[in-house]
Design an enzyme around this catalytic site. Structure first.
Site, mmCIF file in Angstrom:
data_model
loop_
_atom_site.group_PDB
_atom_site.id
_atom_site.type_symbol
_atom_site.label_atom_id
_atom_site.label_comp_id
_atom_site.label_asym_id
_atom_site.label_seq_id
_atom_site.Cartn_x
_atom_site.Cartn_y
_atom_site.Cartn_z
ATOM 1 N N HIS A 290 40.052 36.296 40.325
ATOM 2 C CA HIS A 290 39.213 35.115 40.136
ATOM 3 C C HIS A 290 37.995 35.168 41.059
ATOM 4 O O HIS A 290 36.887 34.783 40.670
ATOM 5 C CB HIS A 290 40.019 33.849 40.401
ATOM 6 C CG HIS A 290 41.127 33.623 39.413
ATOM 7 N ND1 HIS A 290 40.907 33.543 38.056
ATOM 8 C CD2 HIS A 290 42.469 33.463 39.585
ATOM 9 C CE1 HIS A 290 42.068 33.350 37.430
ATOM 10 N NE2 HIS A 290 43.023 33.300 38.340
ATOM 11 N N LEU B 275 17.050 27.059 32.658
ATOM 12 C CA LEU B 275 18.393 27.257 32.106
ATOM 13 C C LEU B 275 19.339 26.135 32.526
ATOM 14 O O LEU B 275 19.366 25.729 33.696
ATOM 15 C CB LEU B 275 18.953 28.593 32.606
ATOM 16 C CG LEU B 275 20.433 28.878 32.296
ATOM 17 C CD1 LEU B 275 20.620 29.212 30.828
ATOM 18 C CD2 LEU B 275 20.961 30.001 33.179
ATOM 19 N N ASP C 152 37.661 35.580 30.474
ATOM 20 C CA ASP C 152 39.090 35.874 30.487
ATOM 21 C C ASP C 152 39.362 37.247 31.092
ATOM 22 O O ASP C 152 38.561 38.165 30.961
ATOM 23 C CB ASP C 152 39.613 35.832 29.046
ATOM 24 C CG ASP C 152 41.125 35.695 28.982
ATOM 25 O OD1 ASP C 152 41.742 35.381 30.016
ATOM 26 O OD2 ASP C 152 41.677 35.918 27.896
#
Length: 236
Positions: free
Chosen positions: A31, A125, A14
């Site tokens: 972004h 991962l 955020d």
């Protein structure tokens, strides 16, 4: 790093828009800067042997944002995966996506599916993107699937619900990180985060660095997880 490493870390990324606005830049630039941080934190998580990293990339509510911003956000997965995919393959990272893919533009879906296909045999991962994801939407989907399979002679169990969640084959998150100073879940993994440890920071996502990630993990290591019970030390 000494101590127990959380197997599954989930992050609500955020503050991208606010980061850009503070610099008198368009929100989309925040972004784009945030996308670079995804790359850094993925590397850090992989190096620390985190098993699953789930990133809240785009929620079912984010469609309400301005059209230009939404269109830019839908281009980011393509740009990120096209540039970072060779490294992900080399580092044995497996890409997954959870969310409703039906509404995604074709170019976004193609990039996502290509990354999933090309990394599906990787055993390191798991980089799990929550894309067009909302937890209430997920729970409605799970309930509808259960109704289709309903057995009047069998009660529904937690395990039944769990297996129909979009993260059904993944361990629930051990640690949730949220940046930018907001202290809420924002419709993210409501079922799965029931016993997760939460770590909040005022740092905006584009400013989030490896040292912040380490701080979150170190804080996690210093907490006593009881899962509704008591630790032996509490019984004395």
């Amino acid at each position: 790093m000494k101590g127990s490493i959380p197997e599954h870390v989930a992050i609500i990324m955020d503050g991208n828009g606010r980061w850009a606005q503070k610099r008198a830049m368009p929100r989309i630039m925040g972004h784009h800067e945030g996308m670079k941080v995804v790359r850094k934190i993925t590397r850090a998580a992989n190096e620390l042997n985190v098993k699953v990293l789930t990133l809240y990339a785009f929620s079912t509510e984010n469609w309400k944002r301005p059209k230009m911003e939404v269109e830019f956000l839908m281009k980011l997965p393509e740009e990120f995966l096209n540039t970072f995919l060779p490294e992900l393959i080399e580092e044995n990272v497996q890409v997954r996506v959870m969310g409703n893919k039906e509404r995604l533009p074709a170019h976004t879906l193609n990039a996502v599916n290509n990354a999933i296909e090309r990394t599906k045999e990787n055993t390191g991962l798991i980089l799990n993107f929550a894309l067009n994801y909302g937890s209430r939407d997920e729970l409605v989907y799970a309930v509808n699937k259960l109704m289709e399979e309903a057995d009047p002679n069998k009660a529904v169990t937690e395990a039944d619900i769990q297996k129909h969640l979009m993260s059904g084959d993944l361990k629930d998150p051990d640690l949730l990180i949220r940046t930018s100073g907001e202290i809420r879940l924002s419709n993210f993994m409501l079922w799965q985060l029931a016993y997760a440890e939460f770590w909040f920071t005022d740092v905006l996502w584009p400013d989030f660095r490896g040292e912040h990630f380490l701080s979150a993990l170190e804080d996690y290591q210093n907490r006593g997880r009881r899962f509704g019970g008591v630790k032996d030390v509490d019984k004395k």
